[in-house]
Write a protein that holds these residues in place. Structure first.
Motif, short mmCIF file in Angstrom:
data_model
loop_
_atom_site.label_atom_id
_atom_site.label_comp_id
_atom_site.label_asym_id
_atom_site.label_seq_id
_atom_site.Cartn_x
_atom_site.Cartn_y
_atom_site.Cartn_z
N ARG A 13 -28.71 8.53 -16.04
CA ARG A 13 -27.89 8.94 -14.89
C ARG A 13 -27.86 7.83 -13.85
NH1 ARG A 13 -27.91 9.31 -9.58
NH2 ARG A 13 -29.99 10.23 -9.52
N ASP A 14 -28.94 7.62 -13.08
CA ASP A 14 -28.92 6.55 -12.07
C ASP A 14 -28.82 5.20 -12.77
OD1 ASP A 14 -29.30 5.14 -9.60
OD2 ASP A 14 -30.44 6.82 -8.85
N HIS A 202 -38.10 9.47 -5.53
CA HIS A 202 -37.04 8.73 -6.22
C HIS A 202 -36.80 7.47 -5.38
CE1 HIS A 202 -32.93 8.67 -8.27
NE2 HIS A 202 -32.72 7.86 -7.23
N HIS A 204 -35.63 3.52 -4.66
CA HIS A 204 -34.79 2.39 -5.07
C HIS A 204 -35.50 1.09 -4.71
CE1 HIS A 204 -31.20 4.02 -6.94
NE2 HIS A 204 -31.52 5.12 -6.29
N ASN A 238 -33.97 1.41 -9.86
CA ASN A 238 -34.97 2.43 -9.53
C ASN A 238 -36.36 1.89 -9.86
OD1 ASN A 238 -32.41 4.24 -10.44
ND2 ASN A 238 -33.70 5.39 -9.06
ZN ZN Z 1 -30.78 7.02 -6.86
#
Ligand code: ZN
Ligand code: KIV
Length: 501
Positions: A13-14, A202, A204, A238
């Motif tokens: 997804r990311d 989560h 970054h 990520n």
């Molecule tokens: Zn993200």
């Protein structure tokens, strides 16, 4: 609070939001199956409301994966949540992950909504998701730049509506470790019910701190970390799954937390993701870079030869880096290929295996024998290709000379239809790519082109990665062959197929 940290993987997804990555359904399934083998607790399979392709991929992953929870992302909009549920409902363990921004910057400039309106959106979206699914995760986007008092209220509302996981994103990678750890502590102390749900993070990597921030959060009480293989993801990516997991493992003496990951699968997962996404792994990348266990200086080599632990804090074999002894030759049969592919973790269906075997024979005839790396590259060609894709069935090139420029003729086939085109170019690769462009009628601009040898030695297979801009969309393609022109043509077709699909 136990000592187990749940690993939530967002590569599909990311990670897929990284520029140029565009995975087909078959490629996503292959990665999801490998993530399951790796022991990931939750696989975020996609964002179904964004495209029909993502919707289908999430649906198929949900049907196939039973060892990990399968999660679908949804904005805090009723249609997104309905679509996420539609996609993920076939999973043995489905999860809906819904999110809305909570920072004033996002509220004012992006959402144009008041804090009360956003709080209501959070509440209603969690309620709607819980109407479908027991396992709901809520994320206040840009949490690390949100007013903590307001953040606490939104999180409390999400808990009241039944969210079982609260994920705290450092969306723009702005936080530093002690600050981020304090944010998690603040949530656990100030949000009613926070100790009864799983706090997730989560992070970054815009400042290179995603793993450090995730660890600080775990030390403060977070028990789920969202991360991606090879650190893929939006912008700088990520938190890297392999770095986080190995830090928890190698420094268990200090941190005292455990995961359910089987580290021996790390290398293969990293390689598979790199090959299918077309994103190379930098050589000095921690854990999975090709130099991560290489010692160059004489002093270090001397030390390691005497006692490995003088300069190594972990054994390469602990992350699955072992020299493969697989070699198949031109006399090897289909069964031997199938067996070796399965040993490497690739399960092709009958048709794919037949095609892979024909290609294997072709390459083995030219090269004599194929190593584990070569065999893996052949298998991946079939995983990358979908039923309706164009395939290269013939090509002929002339290097040119004083009289004539370099030229190439290519023949492509799709579902029984053949197209042949000839073009001239600055070189043979350029000519072949132009011929393909004309044959498929696409307007593609070359952004980057790299060639690497899969194994060592002059007879190695060439692995070409091409990045194209096709009508404003960036896509990466990859192809292998003993011949660089053919590998380039295959990579080019692979990239164009992604857009045509
Ligand atoms: Zn993200
Ligand atoms: O970075 C972010 O905030 C996200 C959310 C959707 C969790 O990716």
């Amino acid at each position: 609070m136990g000592d187990r940290v749940y690993i939530f993987d967002t590569t599909l997804r990311d990670g897929e939001q990284s520029p140029g990555i565009s995975l087909g359904v078959r490629e996503k399934l292959e990665i999801a199956e490998q993530l399951q083998r790796l022991g990931v607790d939750i696989i975020e399979a996609g964002f179904p409301a964004t495209s029909q392709g993502d919707f289908e991929a999430v649906g198929q992953i949900a049907e196939k994966i039973s060892g990990s929870t399968v999660c679908a992302l949804a904005r805090a909009h009723p249609q997104d949540i309905d679509r996420a549920w539609e996609a993920v409902k076939g999973a043995a363990r489905p999860r809906i992950h819904t999110f809305v921004s909570t920072s004033d910057i996002h509220l004012e400039h992006q959402l144009h909504k008041s804090r009360e309106e956003v709080l209501q959106m959070a509440r209603e979206s969690v309620r709607r998701a819980r109407g479908y699914c027991e396992d709901v995760e809520f994320s206040p986007m840009d949490a690390s730049r949100s007013d903590p008092e307001y953040l606490y209220r939104v999180l409390e509302a999400a808990i009241e509506e039944g969210a079982g996981t609260l994920n705290i994103p450092d969306t723009v990678g702005y936080a530093v470790p002690d600050e981020f750890g304090a944010l998690i502590r603040g949530i656990l102390e100030n949000v009613r019910g926070a100790r009864d749900v799983v706090i997730s993070v989560h992070c970054h990597n815009d400042l290179g701190l995603a793993v450090a921030n995730s660890l600080a959060a775990c030390e403060a009480g977070a028990r789920q970390v969202e991360c991606a293989i090879n650190g893929l993801g939006e912008r700088a990516g990520n938190a890297s799954l392999e770095e986080l997991v190995m830090t928890l493992k190698v420094r268990h003496d200090r941190i005292g937390l455990v995961t359910g990951i089987n580290p021996v699968e790390i290398s293969r997962t990293s390689r598979l993701v790199s090959l299918l996404t077309g994103y190379p792994v930098q050589p000095n990348k921690a854990i999975v870079g090709k130099n991560a266990f290489a010692h160059e200086s004489g002093i270090h080599q001397d030390g390691v030869l005497k006692e490995r632990t003088t300069y190594e804090i972990m054994d390469a074999s602990s992350v699955g880096l072992i020299e493969s002894d697989i070699v198949l030759g031109k006399h090897s049969g289909r069964h031997a290929l199938k067996e070796q592919l399965e040993r490497l973790g690739y399960y092709l269906n009958e048709d794919e295996l037949n095609e892979a075997f024909a290609r294997f024979k072709e390459l083995a005839d030219k090269k004599g024998s194929l190593s584990g790396g070569d065999i893996e590259a052949v298998a991946l060609e079939y995983i990358r290709t979908e039923g309706q894709d164009w395939k290269l069935t013939g090509y002929e090139v002339h290097s040119g000379g004083h009289e004539a420029p370099p030229s190439a003729t290519v023949t492509l086939e799709r579902e029984g239809r053949h197209v042949t085109e000839r073009a001239i170019g600055d070189g043979m690769v350029d000519a072949a790519c132009k011929a393909i462009r004309t044959a498929l009628g696409v307007d593609a601009r070359l952004i980057s082109f790299t060639v690497e040898a899969i194994t060592e030695g002059l007879d190695s297979l060439g692995d070409v990665t091409i990045q194209l801009d096709i009508e404003g969309r960036r896509v990466v393609g990859r192809g292998v062959s003993t011949d660089i022109v053919e590998a380039s043509a295959r990579a080019y077709i692979n990239a164009v197929n992604k857009v045509l699909r």
